[in-house]
Design an enzyme around this catalytic site. Structure first.
Site, mmCIF file in Angstrom:
data_model
loop_
_atom_site.group_PDB
_atom_site.id
_atom_site.type_symbol
_atom_site.label_atom_id
_atom_site.label_comp_id
_atom_site.label_asym_id
_atom_site.label_seq_id
_atom_site.Cartn_x
_atom_site.Cartn_y
_atom_site.Cartn_z
ATOM 1 N N ASP A 8 0.840 -1.135 -0.028
ATOM 2 C CA ASP A 8 -0.012 0.137 0.010
ATOM 3 C C ASP A 8 0.902 1.214 -0.118
ATOM 4 O O ASP A 8 1.949 1.085 -0.230
ATOM 5 C CB ASP A 8 -1.025 0.200 1.136
ATOM 6 C CG ASP A 8 -0.395 0.288 2.664
ATOM 7 O OD1 ASP A 8 0.980 0.214 2.637
ATOM 8 O OD2 ASP A 8 -0.981 0.434 3.478
ATOM 9 N N CYS A 65 3.499 -3.255 4.070
ATOM 10 C CA CYS A 65 2.387 -1.893 4.329
ATOM 11 C C CYS A 65 3.144 -1.443 5.383
ATOM 12 O O CYS A 65 4.321 -1.457 5.778
ATOM 13 C CB CYS A 65 0.875 -2.295 4.810
ATOM 14 S SG CYS A 65 0.737 -3.345 6.128
ATOM 15 N N THR A 67 2.843 -1.466 8.795
ATOM 16 C CA THR A 67 3.302 -2.347 10.024
ATOM 17 C C THR A 67 3.338 -3.880 9.436
ATOM 18 O O THR A 67 3.949 -4.365 9.946
ATOM 19 C CB THR A 67 2.088 -2.506 11.078
ATOM 20 O OG1 THR A 67 0.909 -3.009 10.404
ATOM 21 C CG2 THR A 67 1.877 -1.365 11.652
ATOM 22 N N HIS A 98 9.497 -23.998 8.853
ATOM 23 C CA HIS A 98 8.388 -24.732 9.495
ATOM 24 C C HIS A 98 7.134 -24.774 9.067
ATOM 25 O O HIS A 98 6.146 -25.560 9.225
ATOM 26 C CB HIS A 98 8.574 -24.361 11.182
ATOM 27 C CG HIS A 98 9.719 -24.977 11.996
ATOM 28 N ND1 HIS A 98 9.993 -24.727 13.215
ATOM 29 C CD2 HIS A 98 10.882 -25.541 11.577
ATOM 30 C CE1 HIS A 98 11.033 -25.461 13.450
ATOM 31 N NE2 HIS A 98 11.968 -26.176 12.577
ATOM 32 N N HIS A 133 6.417 -30.992 10.337
ATOM 33 C CA HIS A 133 6.004 -29.768 10.132
ATOM 34 C C HIS A 133 4.982 -29.764 8.896
ATOM 35 O O HIS A 133 4.183 -28.867 8.930
ATOM 36 C CB HIS A 133 7.009 -28.805 9.731
ATOM 37 C CG HIS A 133 8.299 -28.524 10.689
ATOM 38 N ND1 HIS A 133 7.869 -28.041 12.122
ATOM 39 C CD2 HIS A 133 9.516 -29.196 10.811
ATOM 40 C CE1 HIS A 133 8.949 -28.188 12.827
ATOM 41 N NE2 HIS A 133 9.989 -29.008 11.990
HETATM 42 C C1 RB5 Z 1 -1.904 2.861 6.458
HETATM 43 O O1 RB5 Z 1 -1.955 4.082 7.001
HETATM 44 C C2 RB5 Z 1 -1.697 1.639 7.303
HETATM 45 O O2 RB5 Z 1 -2.735 1.401 8.055
HETATM 46 C C3 RB5 Z 1 -1.291 0.367 6.443
HETATM 47 O O3 RB5 Z 1 -0.090 0.713 5.979
HETATM 48 C C4 RB5 Z 1 -0.942 -0.750 7.537
HETATM 49 O O4 RB5 Z 1 0.037 -0.631 8.372
HETATM 50 C C5 RB5 Z 1 -2.028 -1.697 8.123
HETATM 51 O O5 RB5 Z 1 -2.035 -2.659 8.621
#
Ligand code: RB5
Length: 143
Positions: A8, A65, A67, A98, A133
């Site tokens: 994203d 993304c 996180t 695994h 596994h």
């Molecule tokens: C976008 O702002 C953020 O929410 C997205 O990149 C991600 O971290 C969502 O899990």
């Protein structure tokens, strides 16, 4: 390897760097977007990459993304996908060894690009150990 990659807006810049890195390492990479820094919805991209990997067109996928959490949750909704959120190299290696993971997810707002490259390298070098596994991986499919 044939690799499908997507992010994203939160992972847009990091994705460009990871694509460059993968190409330098002689991998064949297809970019499933996003194609600008404009805000977008991570499930749209995660599902495209996951569907392409599940269809067998690619050896594995990489999703980025902010996180890594959103893309991993979304990708894991696609049957046959075992997406692993790895923000360290040990997890990346073990996700393959695994869990026979087929999609690597990372957080661009958590990691620097240098560490992301090391994580990608560890993930791609990892090999599924099978045996006990395999039994556990078979049990992941919820019936
Ligand atoms: C976008 O702002 C953020 O929410 C997205 O990149 C991600 O971290 C969502 O899990």
């Amino acid at each position: 390897m044939r690799i499908a990659i997507g992010s994203d807006h939160g992972g847009f810049q990091a994705k460009a760097e990871i694509i460059r890195f993968l190409q330098q390492e002689q991998h064949a990479v297809d970019d499933f977007g996003t194609h600008s820094a404009e805000s977008c919805d991570y499930p749209d991209i995660a599902h495209k990459v996951a569907e392409a990997v599940a269809a067998g067109t690619y050896d594995c996928g990489i999703l980025i993304c902010g996180t890594g959490i959103g893309v991993s949750i979304a990708a894991n909704k696609v049957p046959g996908i075992r997406a692993a959120l790895c923000n360290d190299t040990y997890s990346a290696r073990m996700a393959r060894a695994h869990n026979n993971s087929n999609v690597l997810c990372m957080g661009a707002r958590v990691l620097g690009v240098g560490l992301m490259e090391d994580i990608v390298r560890a993930y791609l070098a990892g090999e599924f150990e099978g045996g006990r596994h395999q039994r556990r991986v078979d049990k992941i499919e919820y019936k």
